[in-house]
Write a protein that holds these residues in place. Sequence first.
Motif, PDB file in Angstrom:
ATOM      1  N   ALA A  41       7.831   9.023   1.533  1.00 31.73           N
ATOM      2  CA  ALA A  41       7.030   9.105   2.760  1.00 31.73           C
ATOM      3  C   ALA A  41       7.328  10.362   3.570  1.00 31.73           C
ATOM      4  CB  ALA A  41       7.251   7.861   3.621  1.00 31.73           C
ATOM      5  N   SER A  42       8.517  10.919   3.421  1.00 32.06           N
ATOM      6  CA  SER A  42       8.862  12.112   4.191  1.00 32.06           C
ATOM      7  C   SER A  42       8.514  13.412   3.468  1.00 32.06           C
ATOM      8  CB  SER A  42      10.357  12.097   4.529  1.00 32.06           C
ATOM      9  OG  SER A  42      11.123  12.204   3.345  1.00 32.06           O
ATOM     10  N   SER A  43       7.967  13.318   2.263  1.00 29.46           N
ATOM     11  CA  SER A  43       7.640  14.520   1.493  1.00 29.46           C
ATOM     12  C   SER A  43       6.528  15.316   2.162  1.00 29.46           C
ATOM     13  CB  SER A  43       7.202  14.148   0.072  1.00 29.46           C
ATOM     14  OG  SER A  43       8.253  13.532  -0.625  1.00 29.46           O
TER      15      SER A  43
ATOM     16  N   SER B 131      -8.602   4.212   1.295  1.00 32.50           N
ATOM     17  CA  SER B 131      -9.342   5.370   1.785  1.00 32.50           C
ATOM     18  C   SER B 131      -8.656   5.993   2.999  1.00 32.50           C
ATOM     19  CB  SER B 131     -10.776   4.977   2.150  1.00 32.50           C
ATOM     20  OG  SER B 131     -10.776   4.055   3.214  1.00 32.50           O
ATOM     21  N   VAL B 132      -8.905   7.290   3.150  1.00 33.27           N
ATOM     22  CA  VAL B 132      -8.441   8.029   4.317  1.00 33.27           C
ATOM     23  C   VAL B 132      -9.702   8.533   5.009  1.00 33.27           C
ATOM     24  CG1 VAL B 132      -7.165  10.046   5.142  1.00 33.27           C
ATOM     25  CG2 VAL B 132      -6.279   8.718   3.217  1.00 33.27           C
ATOM     26  N   PRO B 133      -9.893   8.198   6.285  1.00 36.80           N
ATOM     27  CA  PRO B 133     -11.096   8.636   6.981  1.00 36.80           C
ATOM     28  C   PRO B 133     -11.261  10.158   6.931  1.00 36.80           C
ATOM     29  CG  PRO B 133      -9.898   7.038   8.301  1.00 36.80           C
ATOM     30  CD  PRO B 133      -9.023   7.400   7.140  1.00 36.80           C
ATOM     31  N   LEU B 134     -12.467  10.605   6.705  1.00 38.57           N
ATOM     32  CA  LEU B 134     -12.782  12.023   6.556  1.00 38.57           C
ATOM     33  C   LEU B 134     -12.248  12.864   7.709  1.00 38.57           C
ATOM     34  CD1 LEU B 134     -14.253  14.065   4.776  1.00 38.57           C
ATOM     35  CD2 LEU B 134     -16.333  13.569   6.043  1.00 38.57           C
ATOM     36  N   GLU B 135     -12.371  12.356   8.924  1.00 35.98           N
ATOM     37  CA  GLU B 135     -11.946  13.130  10.093  1.00 35.98           C
ATOM     38  C   GLU B 135     -10.426  13.294  10.176  1.00 35.98           C
ATOM     39  OE1 GLU B 135     -12.464   8.844  11.394  1.00 35.98           O
ATOM     40  OE2 GLU B 135     -13.686  10.260  10.265  1.00 35.98           O
ATOM     41  N   LYS B 136      -9.680  12.535   9.376  1.00 34.88           N
ATOM     42  CA  LYS B 136      -8.217  12.623   9.419  1.00 34.88           C
ATOM     43  C   LYS B 136      -7.639  13.429   8.263  1.00 34.88           C
ATOM     44  CE  LYS B 136      -7.587   8.728  12.304  1.00 34.88           C
ATOM     45  NZ  LYS B 136      -6.811   7.594  12.685  1.00 34.88           N
ATOM     46  N   ILE B 137      -8.457  13.768   7.279  1.00 39.97           N
ATOM     47  CA  ILE B 137      -7.950  14.487   6.109  1.00 39.97           C
ATOM     48  C   ILE B 137      -7.335  15.827   6.507  1.00 39.97           C
ATOM     49  CG2 ILE B 137      -8.630  15.624   3.958  1.00 39.97           C
ATOM     50  CD1 ILE B 137     -10.606  13.308   3.513  1.00 39.97           C
TER      51      ILE B 137
ATOM     52  N   ILE C 168      -0.559  10.366   5.023  1.00 40.06           N
ATOM     53  CA  ILE C 168      -1.552   9.635   4.215  1.00 40.06           C
ATOM     54  C   ILE C 168      -1.345   8.136   4.398  1.00 40.06           C
ATOM     55  CG2 ILE C 168      -2.371   9.146   1.888  1.00 40.06           C
ATOM     56  CD1 ILE C 168      -1.687  12.053   1.153  1.00 40.06           C
ATOM     57  N   ILE C 169      -0.090   7.712   4.370  1.00 42.32           N
ATOM     58  CA  ILE C 169       0.209   6.283   4.554  1.00 42.32           C
ATOM     59  C   ILE C 169      -0.277   5.817   5.922  1.00 42.32           C
ATOM     60  CG2 ILE C 169       2.077   4.600   4.794  1.00 42.32           C
ATOM     61  CD1 ILE C 169       3.616   6.375   2.685  1.00 42.32           C
ATOM     62  N   ALA C 170      -0.012   6.617   6.963  1.00 41.91           N
ATOM     63  CA  ALA C 170      -0.410   6.233   8.324  1.00 41.91           C
ATOM     64  C   ALA C 170      -1.927   6.181   8.505  1.00 41.91           C
ATOM     65  CB  ALA C 170       0.200   7.220   9.320  1.00 41.91           C
ATOM     66  N   PHE C 171      -2.643   7.105   7.857  1.00 37.81           N
ATOM     67  CA  PHE C 171      -4.094   7.183   8.030  1.00 37.81           C
ATOM     68  C   PHE C 171      -4.861   6.284   7.069  1.00 37.81           C
ATOM     69  CE2 PHE C 171      -3.304  11.895   9.292  1.00 37.81           C
ATOM     70  CZ  PHE C 171      -2.976  11.518  10.587  1.00 37.81           C
ATOM     71  N   ALA C 172      -4.213   5.806   6.019  1.00 34.69           N
ATOM     72  CA  ALA C 172      -4.901   5.053   4.970  1.00 34.69           C
ATOM     73  C   ALA C 172      -5.416   3.707   5.459  1.00 34.69           C
ATOM     74  CB  ALA C 172      -3.965   4.840   3.778  1.00 34.69           C
ATOM     75  N   GLU C 173      -6.545   3.332   4.875  1.00 32.07           N
ATOM     76  CA  GLU C 173      -7.172   2.040   5.161  1.00 32.07           C
ATOM     77  C   GLU C 173      -7.493   1.376   3.833  1.00 32.07           C
ATOM     78  OE1 GLU C 173     -10.633   3.174   7.349  1.00 32.07           O
ATOM     79  OE2 GLU C 173      -9.485   3.727   9.129  1.00 32.07           O
ATOM     80  N   VAL C 174      -7.127   0.112   3.705  1.00 30.22           N
ATOM     81  CA  VAL C 174      -7.435  -0.639   2.482  1.00 30.22           C
ATOM     82  C   VAL C 174      -8.851  -1.175   2.595  1.00 30.22           C
ATOM     83  CG1 VAL C 174      -6.784  -2.574   1.030  1.00 30.22           C
ATOM     84  CG2 VAL C 174      -5.010  -1.239   2.171  1.00 30.22           C
ATOM     85  N   GLU C 175      -9.628  -0.952   1.555  1.00 30.81           N
ATOM     86  CA  GLU C 175     -11.026  -1.410   1.561  1.00 30.81           C
ATOM     87  C   GLU C 175     -11.128  -2.827   1.029  1.00 30.81           C
ATOM     88  OE1 GLU C 175     -13.012   1.583  -0.701  1.00 30.81           O
ATOM     89  OE2 GLU C 175     -13.064   2.935   0.986  1.00 30.81           O
TER      90      GLU C 175
ATOM     91  N   MET D 178       0.821  -1.187   0.000  1.00 27.77           N
ATOM     92  CA  MET D 178       0.000   0.000   0.000  1.00 27.77           C
ATOM     93  C   MET D 178       0.872   1.260   0.000  1.00 27.77           C
ATOM     94  SD  MET D 178      -2.854   1.320   2.736  1.00 27.77           S
ATOM     95  CE  MET D 178      -1.700   1.424   4.048  1.00 27.77           C
ATOM     96  N   GLU D 179       1.957   1.248   0.761  1.00 25.99           N
ATOM     97  CA  GLU D 179       2.833   2.428   0.823  1.00 25.99           C
ATOM     98  C   GLU D 179       3.350   2.808  -0.565  1.00 25.99           C
ATOM     99  OE1 GLU D 179       7.037   3.851   2.848  1.00 25.99           O
ATOM    100  OE2 GLU D 179       5.993   2.141   3.693  1.00 25.99           O
ATOM    101  N   THR D 180       3.727   1.816  -1.339  1.00 26.72           N
ATOM    102  CA  THR D 180       4.232   2.067  -2.687  1.00 26.72           C
ATOM    103  C   THR D 180       3.170   2.716  -3.558  1.00 26.72           C
ATOM    104  OG1 THR D 180       5.674   0.139  -2.467  1.00 26.72           O
ATOM    105  CG2 THR D 180       5.308   0.966  -4.689  1.00 26.72           C
ATOM    106  N   LYS D 181       1.939   2.257  -3.445  1.00 28.89           N
ATOM    107  CA  LYS D 181       0.836   2.809  -4.233  1.00 28.89           C
ATOM    108  C   LYS D 181       0.567   4.253  -3.838  1.00 28.89           C
ATOM    109  CE  LYS D 181      -2.308   2.176  -7.303  1.00 28.89           C
ATOM    110  NZ  LYS D 181      -1.871   2.079  -8.703  1.00 28.89           N
ATOM    111  N   VAL D 182       0.556   4.546  -2.531  1.00 23.80           N
ATOM    112  CA  VAL D 182       0.322   5.908  -2.059  1.00 23.80           C
ATOM    113  C   VAL D 182       1.406   6.841  -2.602  1.00 23.80           C
ATOM    114  CG1 VAL D 182       0.245   7.409  -0.031  1.00 23.80           C
ATOM    115  CG2 VAL D 182      -0.936   5.199   0.021  1.00 23.80           C
ATOM    116  N   ILE D 183       2.651   6.412  -2.524  1.00 21.76           N
ATOM    117  CA  ILE D 183       3.762   7.234  -3.010  1.00 21.76           C
ATOM    118  C   ILE D 183       3.657   7.446  -4.519  1.00 21.76           C
ATOM    119  CG2 ILE D 183       6.276   7.276  -3.344  1.00 21.76           C
ATOM    120  CD1 ILE D 183       6.473   5.945  -0.528  1.00 21.76           C
ATOM    121  N   ALA D 184       3.306   6.406  -5.259  1.00 20.81           N
ATOM    122  CA  ALA D 184       3.173   6.523  -6.717  1.00 20.81           C
ATOM    123  C   ALA D 184       2.068   7.502  -7.098  1.00 20.81           C
ATOM    124  CB  ALA D 184       2.905   5.148  -7.329  1.00 20.81           C
ATOM    125  N   VAL D 185       0.924   7.400  -6.441  1.00 23.41           N
ATOM    126  CA  VAL D 185      -0.197   8.306  -6.730  1.00 23.41           C
ATOM    127  C   VAL D 185       0.172   9.733  -6.356  1.00 23.41           C
ATOM    128  CG1 VAL D 185      -2.562   8.908  -6.055  1.00 23.41           C
ATOM    129  CG2 VAL D 185      -1.993   6.538  -6.598  1.00 23.41           C
ATOM    130  N   ALA D 186       0.772   9.923  -5.190  1.00 20.87           N
ATOM    131  CA  ALA D 186       1.175  11.259  -4.749  1.00 20.87           C
ATOM    132  C   ALA D 186       2.192  11.855  -5.723  1.00 20.87           C
ATOM    133  CB  ALA D 186       1.743  11.205  -3.339  1.00 20.87           C
TER     134      ALA D 186
END
Length: 66
Positions: A19-21, A44-50, A59-66, A1-9
């Motif tokens: 991850a440190s960006s 997904s990232v919970p709305l309350e954490k955005i 984003i990596i820390a808050f992300a949840e795989v559906e 998941m971390e790789t996907k988040v970094i690629a999308v970002a």
Amino acid sequence: METKVIAVASDILGYSADASSSLSDAGSLKILQIIMALDEEGISVPLEKIAKVKSVGDIIAFAEVE
């Protein structure tokens, strides 16, 4: 998941992110674009954490795989 988040970002920000960006210069629209793109990928990232997102690592820390 971390790789996907970094690629999308990286794709949305237009530069090679890790991850440190920090997202402080990216603006809230870019952060929302990243979160929406991840949601389309089943991450997904919970709305309350955005509002707490300050870096790609957040984003990596808050992300949840559906």
